[in-house]
Design an enzyme around this catalytic site. Structure first.
Site, PDB file in Angstrom:
ATOM      1  N   HIS A 261       1.119  -1.030   0.387  1.00 55.98           N
ATOM      2  CA  HIS A 261      -0.123   0.139   0.136  1.00 55.98           C
ATOM      3  C   HIS A 261       1.261   1.268  -0.309  1.00 55.98           C
ATOM      4  CE1 HIS A 261      -3.578   2.069   0.947  1.00 55.98           C
ATOM      5  NE2 HIS A 261      -2.920   3.076   1.703  1.00 55.98           N
ATOM      6  N   GLU A 262       1.694   1.257   1.333  1.00 52.69           N
ATOM      7  CA  GLU A 262       2.659   2.342   1.011  1.00 52.69           C
ATOM      8  C   GLU A 262       3.479   2.640  -0.295  1.00 52.69           C
ATOM      9  OE1 GLU A 262       1.581   4.916   3.327  1.00 52.69           O
ATOM     10  OE2 GLU A 262       0.442   3.411   4.442  1.00 52.69           O
ATOM     11  N   HIS A 265       1.702   4.898  -3.139  1.00 51.14           N
ATOM     12  CA  HIS A 265       2.261   6.374  -2.604  1.00 51.14           C
ATOM     13  C   HIS A 265       3.038   6.163  -2.899  1.00 51.14           C
ATOM     14  CE1 HIS A 265      -1.500   6.337  -0.058  1.00 51.14           C
ATOM     15  NE2 HIS A 265      -1.460   5.760   0.247  1.00 51.14           N
ATOM     16  N   GLU A 291      -4.812   7.313  -3.308  1.00 46.46           N
ATOM     17  CA  GLU A 291      -5.370   5.779  -2.746  1.00 46.46           C
ATOM     18  C   GLU A 291      -5.442   5.142  -3.674  1.00 46.46           C
ATOM     19  OE1 GLU A 291      -5.008   6.699   0.495  1.00 46.46           O
ATOM     20  OE2 GLU A 291      -6.033   4.029   1.461  1.00 46.46           O
TER      21      GLU A 291
HETATM   22 ZN    ZN Z   1      -3.351   5.487   1.542  1.00 49.75          ZN
END
Ligand code: ZN
Length: 497
Positions: A261-262, A265, A291
C-alpha cells in the site's frame, strides 16, 4: 516576463522547501522522536508553519501573477508553465483566505492533539481525548468560515484533499455503494479461521519480504526508505527521497499489504515529471488519486490470483514451518476473506467501504453541528452496528482507532473509498493497454504495469485538476460500477470457492 517567471519559480521552490522541512519534522516525530520531544516538537512545527504560511500568502506573489497574466494567456492551456501559474495562483488565493494566527494555532493544536490521541487510544479513554477533539473541530469550523459563503461547509474541508469535488458527488457514489456492500458482506462474511495465517512470523522475515515486494514493484533503495511507525504513511521530501513507513505484528502478515500500500503511494510521488521538482506541481494530484494507487498495488494486484501464483512459493520458502504445506488456493482465499471486523486499516476489500461510509456520515454531522463530540462514541457504535452488524466492544476498537480527527483532518476519509473505486477503473484501463498483464504478474514482473501507471498518471503530478486527471486516465468521472463488478466477480466466481 521571463524574469517574472524565473522569480516565481524561485519563490515556489523555497515554499516547497519549507513545506518539505515541515514534513521532515512530522516524519521524525512519528518515526524516531522519543516521547519526551513532544512539547518542543509541537512548538517547532508551529513556528515553521507560521513562517511557511506568511511566505505563502505574501503580496509579492500577487504582483508576480499580475505581471505574468499576458504570458499565461499566450501559452497553450495545458503547457507546463500555464499549469504551474494556474495551480500556484489557486493555492495562493486559497491560502490567503486563512489568517496566519489561525493557521499557526491549528498547527500547534495538531501536534498536541496527536499526543493526546496516542495516549487516549492506548487506554481506550475517549473522555481524555474529548476536549482535544472539540478544539480541533472548533478550529476547523473557524477555517470553514474563512471560505464563506459556501453551499455546504463540508465542501470547504473536502477541497483540501479533493480539490474541486463537492460533497453531493460523494453522497451520490456512496448511496450506490452502501446497500450493495452491506448485502455483499451479509452474503459472504465468514468467521472461519485460517489458522496458518496466525503466526508467529518472525519480524525480520516480514521486513525482508516487505523490502523484496517494494523492490519488485520498481522502487530503488537509493531513493526510498522504509521505517516503522504506529500509523503507517508515506511522505516525500524530494523526487529522490521517498519515505515509506509500516508496522509489524508477529501474529499476522498484514505488514506485507501495508508495504504494498505505502509503496503505491511512494511510486506515485516518485513518478512525477522530474521537471516539476520543487514546484507545487510536484506531488500526487489528490487524496483519492493517491489512494487509487496504494489500493491498486495493495489489493487489485496484491490480492489477485496471478500475484499469489508468483508469491506463494516465496512465502512458503520464508515461513516453511507455518506455510510449507498450505496450498495456493487456501492462501489466496485467506487473504481475500470477507469478515466483519472493527479496524478499518485491517478490513478486507468488501467491508472496507462500510468503515469509510461510517466516518463520512459522522463527519458531516459533526461539521453541521447536528452531532456533539460528547455523543460521538454512541453515534459511532450505533451506526457501526447498522452497517457491519456487530457491536463495538470499546472505543479503542471504535471511535479512537484512527489518527485523522486528532489532526483535524475532517474531509479526508471519503477519499479512501473514492480511491478504492478509482483503483478498479484505472486497473481496467491498464489491463486493456497491457493484455498479458496477468501473465507478467504471475512471473513477478511488474515493470510494464508500473511504467503504464507512471506515464498515464504519475508523471502528470498536479498539472491538471483531479477531475481532469481522472477524465484523462479513465475517460469519465468516478463510477462505482466497475468496483462492484470486481468485488462480485471475486466473491462469487470460482476464484475463491
Ligand atoms: Zn493510503
Amino acid at each position: 516576463m521571463e524574469q517574472a517567471f524565473t522569480e516565481l519559480k524561485e519563490r515556489l521552490g523555497k515554499l516547497t522547501d519549507l513545506r518539505r522541512a515541515e514534513g521532515v519534522l512530522v516524519w521524525d516525530m512519528t518515526v524516531f522522536m522519543p516521547p519526551g520531544g513532544g512539547p518542543t516538537r509541537a512548538a517547532q512545527l508551529a513556528t515553521l508553519h507560521e513562517i511557511t504560511h506568511e511566505y505563502e500568502i505574501d503580496e509579492s506573489f500577487g504582483e508576480l501573477f499580475e505581471k505574468l497574466e499576458p504570458y499565461a494567456a499566450s501559452l497553450p492551456p495545458d503547457s507546463e508553465d500555464a499549469c504551474l501559474i494556474r495551480v500556484a495562483q489557486r493555492d495562493w488565493s486559497k491560502a490567503r483566505r486563512v489568517p496566519t494566527e489561525l493557521a499557526t494555532e491549528f498547527a500547534l493544536a495538531q501536534a498536541q492533539s496527536y499526543d493526546a490521541w496516542v495516549r487516549a487510544r492506548e487506554n481506550s479513554d475517549f473522555a481524555s481525548f474529548r476536549p482535544w477533539l472539540e478544539r480541533m473541530l472548533d478550529l476547523r469550523l473557524r477555517y470553514v468560515e474563512c471560505f464563506a459563503p459556501y453551499d455546504d461547509p463540508y465542501d470547504v474541508l473536502l477541497d483540501d484533499f479533493e480539490p474541486g469535488m463537492k460533497t453531493d458527488e460523494i453522497r451520490a457514489v456512496f448511496a450506490v455503494l452502501e446497500p450493495e456492500l452491506v448485502s455483499l458482506v451479509e452474503a459472504h462474511a465468514t468467521d472461519e479461521k485460517d489458522d496458518f495465517m496466525s503466526g508467529p512470523f518472525p519480524i525480520a522475515s516480514q521486513e525482508a519480504l516487505s523490502r523484496e515486494l517494494i523492490g519488485r514493484f520498481g522502487a530503488t533503495w537509493d531513493q526510498f526508505r522504509l521505517d516503522t511507525t504506529v500509523h503507517p504513511f508515506e511522505v516525500t521530501f524530494g523526487l529522490g527521497d521517498i519515505r515509506l513507513t509500516t508496522r509489524y505484528r508477529e501474529d499476522d502478515l498484514i505488514s506485507l499489504f501495508t508495504a504494498m500500500h505505502e509503496c503505491g503511494h511512494g511510486l506515485y510521488e516518485w513518478g512525477v515529471n522530474p521537471s516539476f521538482e520543487r514546484t507545487p506541481l510536484c506531488s500526487g494530484c489528490s487524496a483519492a488519486l493517491h489512494e487509487s494507487q496504494s489500493r491498486l498495488w495493495e489489493n487489485v494486484v496484491g490480492r489477485s490470483l496471478p500475484f499469489w501464483r508468483w508469491f506463494h512459493p516465496r512465502l512458503q520458502e520464508t515461513f516453511p514451518e507455518k506455510l510449507g504445506g498450505v496450498p495456493l488456493e487456501s492462501l489466496h482465499r485467506a487473504v481475500n476473506r470477507t469478515r466483519r471486523s472493527f479496524i478499518r486499516v485491517d478490513a478486507d476489500e468488501t467491508s472496507y467501504g462500510l468503515h469509510v461510509i461510517l466516518r463520512f456520515d459522522l463527519e458531516q454531522r459533526l461539521i453541521s453541528g447536528e452531532l456533539a463530540v460528547e455523543d460521538l462514541p454512541d453515534a459511532w457504535n450505533a451506526r457501526f452496528e447498522e452497517l457491519l452488524g456487530i457491536p463495538v466492544p470499546n472505543d479503542q476498537l471504535g471511535v479512537l482507532q484512527d489518527a485523522h480527527w486528532s489532526g483535524g483532518s475532517f474531509g479526508y476519509f471519503p477519499t479512501y473509498l473514492l480511491g478504492t473505486v478509482l483503483s478498479v477503473q484505472i486497473w481496467e484501463k491498464a489491463r486493456a493497454a497491457i493484455p498479458d498483464v496477468d501473465e507478467q504478474i504471475e512471473r513477478g514482473d511488474f515493470h510494464q504495469l508500473h511504467m503504464w501507471l507512471r506515464e498515464n498518471i504519475y508523471a502528470l503530478g498536479r498539472k491538471f485538476t483531479p477531475a481532469e486527471t481522472i477524465e484523462r486516465v479513465v475517460g469519465g468521472p468516478i463510477d462505482p460500477e466497475p468496483y462492484l463488478r470486481y468485488l462480485r466477480d471475486k466473491l462469487e466466481t470460482s476464484a475463491l470457492v
